[in-house]
Design a protein around this motif. Structure first.
Motif, PDB file in Angstrom:
ATOM      1  N   ASP A 170       0.822  -1.223   0.000  1.00  0.00           N
ATOM      2  CA  ASP A 170       0.000   0.000   0.000  1.00  0.00           C
ATOM      3  C   ASP A 170       0.852   1.267   0.000  1.00  0.00           C
ATOM      4  O   ASP A 170       0.367   2.348   0.326  1.00  0.00           O
ATOM      5  N   GLY A 171       2.107   1.115  -0.364  1.00  0.00           N
ATOM      6  CA  GLY A 171       3.047   2.238  -0.294  1.00  0.00           C
ATOM      7  C   GLY A 171       2.762   3.341  -1.300  1.00  0.00           C
ATOM      8  O   GLY A 171       2.141   3.111  -2.340  1.00  0.00           O
ATOM      9  N   VAL A 172       3.219   4.548  -0.952  1.00  0.00           N
ATOM     10  CA  VAL A 172       3.037   5.715  -1.824  1.00  0.00           C
ATOM     11  C   VAL A 172       4.314   6.564  -1.876  1.00  0.00           C
ATOM     12  O   VAL A 172       5.175   6.455  -1.002  1.00  0.00           O
ATOM     13  N   ILE A 173       4.365   7.415  -2.908  1.00  0.00           N
ATOM     14  CA  ILE A 173       5.484   8.341  -3.069  1.00  0.00           C
ATOM     15  C   ILE A 173       4.930   9.761  -3.117  1.00  0.00           C
ATOM     16  O   ILE A 173       4.009  10.053  -3.878  1.00  0.00           O
ATOM     17  N   GLN A 204       4.450  17.459 -17.571  1.00  0.00           N
ATOM     18  CA  GLN A 204       5.009  16.238 -18.174  1.00  0.00           C
ATOM     19  C   GLN A 204       4.935  15.061 -17.209  1.00  0.00           C
ATOM     20  O   GLN A 204       4.573  13.954 -17.591  1.00  0.00           O
ATOM     21  N   ALA A 205       5.288  15.328 -15.947  1.00  0.00           N
ATOM     22  CA  ALA A 205       5.291  14.263 -14.937  1.00  0.00           C
ATOM     23  C   ALA A 205       3.891  13.677 -14.770  1.00  0.00           C
ATOM     24  O   ALA A 205       3.722  12.454 -14.714  1.00  0.00           O
ATOM     25  N   LYS A 206       2.886  14.540 -14.717  1.00  0.00           N
ATOM     26  CA  LYS A 206       1.504  14.066 -14.567  1.00  0.00           C
ATOM     27  C   LYS A 206       1.104  13.176 -15.746  1.00  0.00           C
ATOM     28  O   LYS A 206       0.495  12.117 -15.550  1.00  0.00           O
ATOM     29  N   GLU A 207       1.451  13.625 -16.944  1.00  0.00           N
ATOM     30  CA  GLU A 207       1.134  12.821 -18.140  1.00  0.00           C
ATOM     31  C   GLU A 207       1.845  11.469 -18.092  1.00  0.00           C
ATOM     32  O   GLU A 207       1.258  10.423 -18.385  1.00  0.00           O
ATOM     33  N   ASN A 208       3.126  11.505 -17.712  1.00  0.00           N
ATOM     34  CA  ASN A 208       3.928  10.272 -17.661  1.00  0.00           C
ATOM     35  C   ASN A 208       3.415   9.292 -16.610  1.00  0.00           C
ATOM     36  O   ASN A 208       3.323   8.082 -16.856  1.00  0.00           O
ATOM     37  N   ILE A 209       3.063   9.820 -15.438  1.00  0.00           N
ATOM     38  CA  ILE A 209       2.566   8.966 -14.350  1.00  0.00           C
ATOM     39  C   ILE A 209       1.258   8.289 -14.769  1.00  0.00           C
ATOM     40  O   ILE A 209       1.026   7.121 -14.472  1.00  0.00           O
ATOM     41  N   LYS A 210       0.455   9.044 -15.485  1.00  0.00           N
ATOM     42  CA  LYS A 210      -0.808   8.499 -15.983  1.00  0.00           C
ATOM     43  C   LYS A 210      -0.558   7.394 -17.018  1.00  0.00           C
ATOM     44  O   LYS A 210      -1.197   6.350 -16.999  1.00  0.00           O
ATOM     45  N   LYS A 211       0.400   7.657 -17.907  1.00  0.00           N
ATOM     46  CA  LYS A 211       0.732   6.682 -18.973  1.00  0.00           C
ATOM     47  C   LYS A 211       1.123   5.330 -18.408  1.00  0.00           C
ATOM     48  O   LYS A 211       0.798   4.302 -18.984  1.00  0.00           O
ATOM     49  N   VAL A 212       1.881   5.340 -17.308  1.00  0.00           N
ATOM     50  CA  VAL A 212       2.329   4.068 -16.733  1.00  0.00           C
ATOM     51  C   VAL A 212       1.359   3.530 -15.673  1.00  0.00           C
ATOM     52  O   VAL A 212       1.596   2.492 -15.070  1.00  0.00           O
ATOM     53  N   GLY A 213       0.277   4.272 -15.436  1.00  0.00           N
ATOM     54  CA  GLY A 213      -0.773   3.788 -14.520  1.00  0.00           C
ATOM     55  C   GLY A 213      -0.410   3.842 -13.056  1.00  0.00           C
ATOM     56  O   GLY A 213      -0.722   2.933 -12.289  1.00  0.00           O
ATOM     57  N   GLU A 222      -1.050   6.699 -10.991  1.00  0.00           N
ATOM     58  CA  GLU A 222      -1.668   7.866 -10.344  1.00  0.00           C
ATOM     59  C   GLU A 222      -2.002   7.625  -8.876  1.00  0.00           C
ATOM     60  O   GLU A 222      -1.983   8.551  -8.079  1.00  0.00           O
ATOM     61  N   ASP A 223      -2.326   6.387  -8.522  1.00  0.00           N
ATOM     62  CA  ASP A 223      -2.700   6.090  -7.125  1.00  0.00           C
ATOM     63  C   ASP A 223      -1.473   5.888  -6.227  1.00  0.00           C
ATOM     64  O   ASP A 223      -1.599   5.760  -5.009  1.00  0.00           O
ATOM     65  N   LYS A 224      -0.287   5.850  -6.832  1.00  0.00           N
ATOM     66  CA  LYS A 224       0.943   5.593  -6.061  1.00  0.00           C
ATOM     67  C   LYS A 224       1.812   6.838  -5.883  1.00  0.00           C
ATOM     68  O   LYS A 224       2.596   6.924  -4.944  1.00  0.00           O
ATOM     69  N   ILE A 225       1.718   7.777  -6.840  1.00  0.00           N
ATOM     70  CA  ILE A 225       2.613   8.937  -6.831  1.00  0.00           C
ATOM     71  C   ILE A 225       1.807  10.227  -6.729  1.00  0.00           C
ATOM     72  O   ILE A 225       0.970  10.510  -7.578  1.00  0.00           O
ATOM     73  N   LYS A 226       2.082  11.014  -5.687  1.00  0.00           N
ATOM     74  CA  LYS A 226       1.395  12.295  -5.497  1.00  0.00           C
ATOM     75  C   LYS A 226       2.405  13.426  -5.688  1.00  0.00           C
ATOM     76  O   LYS A 226       3.437  13.453  -5.024  1.00  0.00           O
ATOM     77  N   ILE A 227       2.072  14.354  -6.593  1.00  0.00           N
ATOM     78  CA  ILE A 227       2.969  15.494  -6.838  1.00  0.00           C
ATOM     79  C   ILE A 227       2.514  16.700  -6.014  1.00  0.00           C
ATOM     80  O   ILE A 227       1.367  17.121  -6.092  1.00  0.00           O
ATOM     81  N   TYR A 228       3.451  17.239  -5.245  1.00  0.00           N
ATOM     82  CA  TYR A 228       3.227  18.513  -4.570  1.00  0.00           C
ATOM     83  C   TYR A 228       3.819  19.593  -5.467  1.00  0.00           C
ATOM     84  O   TYR A 228       5.009  19.548  -5.779  1.00  0.00           O
TER      85      TYR A 228
END
Length: 197
Positions: free
Chosen positions: A62-65, A77-86, A88-94
């Motif tokens: 259940d880990g997150v970044i 770009q990061a948001k698009e890339n994170i979405k591409k690899v699926g 979004e539920d693991k990586i939160k951008i501040y």
């Protein structure tokens, strides 16, 4: 995670000269993260999200970044890339400057990856130590900064960065709660393990 998509993201970043984590640095970190199985990772400096995506495979179930980035174009770009690899539920951008965001974070982290403004490394260290769990690890990339940090380099252009990276090394070396090693991998990687508080 889509590995083919990750490779495309990596190649695009290299082509566009966007600084991303080097393979040999990632290999070293992978050994530590595999054993650690972190539940929460803090990354200071997202760029296009490549390193966070690479770290995600070492997370506990259940880990997150949490990752911090101030450059609006890179965030996009990061948001698009994170979405591409699926992921979004693991990586939160501040979104914003780490100097302003870090003091308002109150999470507890098992691992921290510092790879942002070199002149701010001592500040990033202070904030990271505040939130790091016992047995947690702080990784600081580019710590040797093209070899300048260990030489008598004193040109005005990079003077502040070099001085503050030296300050960072001094602090992690003298902190008795930390077990630190500095490796000449990539552009230098400092690894500090929090042994006790």
């Amino acid at each position: 995670m889509n590995k083919e998509e990750l490779e495309i993201i990596k190649q695009n970043a290299l082509k566009e000269h966007i600084p991303i984590i080097m393979d040999d640095t990632l290999d070293v970190m992978a050994k530590y993260l595999t054993q650690l199985k972190p539940n929460r990772i803090l990354e200071i400096g997202t760029a296009v999200g490549y390193s966070a995506m690479c770290f995600s495979k070492f997370l506990s179930k259940d880990g997150v970044i949490d990752t911090i980035e101030r450059d609006e174009e890179r965030i996009k770009q990061a948001k698009e890339n994170i979405k591409k690899v699926g992921l979004e539920d693991k990586i939160k951008i501040y979104e914003g400057d780490a100097v302003e965001i870090l003091p308002i974070l109150n999470e507890k982290y098992d691992a921290v990856f510092i790879d942002a403004a070199k002149g701010k490394y001592p500040f990033f260290l202070k904030e990271s130590l505040r939130m790091l769990n016992v047995n947690g690890i702080i990784f600081a990339d580019n710590i040797l900064y093209k070899g300048y940090v260990m030489s008598d380099y004193n040109k005005h252009k990079q003077r502040t960065a070099v001085r503050n990276l030296r300050e960072y090394i001094k602090e992690i070396s003298e902190n008795t709660n930390l077990e630190t090693e500095i490796l000449e991998v990539g552009d230098g990687l400092a690894i500090s393990i929090m042994k006790e508080r």
